[in-house]
Scaffold this active site. Structure first.
Site, PDB file in Angstrom:
ATOM      1  N   SER A   2       1.062  -1.246   0.148  1.00  0.00           N
ATOM      2  CA  SER A   2       0.096   0.161   0.031  1.00  0.00           C
ATOM      3  C   SER A   2       0.932   1.330  -0.080  1.00  0.00           C
ATOM      4  O   SER A   2       1.874   1.086   0.540  1.00  0.00           O
ATOM      5  CB  SER A   2      -0.801   0.091   1.329  1.00  0.00           C
ATOM      6  OG  SER A   2      -1.986  -0.766   0.960  1.00  0.00           O
ATOM      7  N   GLU A  42       0.006  18.210  -7.823  1.00  0.00           N
ATOM      8  CA  GLU A  42      -1.462  18.129  -8.489  1.00  0.00           C
ATOM      9  C   GLU A  42      -2.191  17.197  -7.742  1.00  0.00           C
ATOM     10  O   GLU A  42      -3.594  17.036  -8.118  1.00  0.00           O
ATOM     11  CB  GLU A  42      -1.141  17.833  -9.904  1.00  0.00           C
ATOM     12  CG  GLU A  42      -0.408  18.799 -10.618  1.00  0.00           C
ATOM     13  CD  GLU A  42       1.135  18.441 -10.772  1.00  0.00           C
ATOM     14  OE1 GLU A  42       1.839  19.236 -11.369  1.00  0.00           O
ATOM     15  OE2 GLU A  42       1.526  17.480  -9.903  1.00  0.00           O
ATOM     16  N   SER A  43      -1.862  16.724  -6.753  1.00  0.00           N
ATOM     17  CA  SER A  43      -2.655  15.731  -5.823  1.00  0.00           C
ATOM     18  C   SER A  43      -2.010  14.477  -5.437  1.00  0.00           C
ATOM     19  O   SER A  43      -0.729  14.607  -4.729  1.00  0.00           O
ATOM     20  CB  SER A  43      -4.033  15.361  -6.129  1.00  0.00           C
ATOM     21  OG  SER A  43      -4.920  14.786  -5.262  1.00  0.00           O
TER      22      SER A  43
END
Length: 177
Positions: free
Chosen positions: A112, A119-120
């Protein structure tokens, strides 16, 4: 969250407290904002000189495109260095700005993690025992998140890929347009 945790996410509290938005002026423009509800501050999110500006997609003004990408019967889902390099390739192909990557391996298997972008973000969760991987690719500004789909298909060779797109922040964009 501790100062160390914020530092790992690319946030420098000392710089913030000193009023410094950028440590290195040759790096990405800051996406840090102060609370200011004036029309000038709200209009600033639409300016083109920021990496994280609102976009127009399919005729809709929004904060950005969020792709939900599911890979089925995929390979190499437990190979942490390979996943890291694939995330870097996604960022490059999308024309985004990488701030930080953090991946965590699970025992006996699975990974994970997140690539934090100006930009995110791109996040990943894998279940190698099921051949399944879930990717979230959320980008705003001039980045092209759809370019990540082909990178992921090539990298993980899934038998099947499902992609959904959500245009984020449409209501906010309508209110301040």
């Amino acid at each position: 969250m501790s100062d160390d945790g914020l530092f790992q996410l690319g946030m420098d509290l000392a710089a913030r407290d000193a009023g410094i938005d950028e440590i290195d002026s040759s790096g990405p423009r800051s996406t840090t904002q102060t609370e200011d509800n004036s029309d000038t501050a709200i209009a600033a999110i639409f300016t083109e000189d920021r990496l994280d500006h609102f976009i127009e997609k399919k005729g809709v003004k929004c904060a950005g495109a969020h792709l939900i990408i599911d890979l089925y019967d995929a390979t190499k889902l437990d190979d942490l260095p390979y996943i890291k390099e694939t995330l870097k390739e996604c960022v490059e192909k999308a024309g985004a700005t990488l701030l930080h990557i953090h991946l965590h391996p699970f025992q006996p298997m699975g990974v994970s993690g997140v690539a934090v972008l100006a930009e995110s973000h791109i996040s990943v969760h894998t279940w190698p025992e099921a051949g399944y991987a879930a990717f979230d690719v959320f980008m705003c500004g001039d980045a092209k998140p759809e370019r990540c789909v082909e990178v992921l298909k090539r990298a993980f060779a899934p038998a099947r890929t499902e992609v959904s797109e959500i245009l984020r922040g449409e209501k906010v964009a309508r209110e301040i347009a």
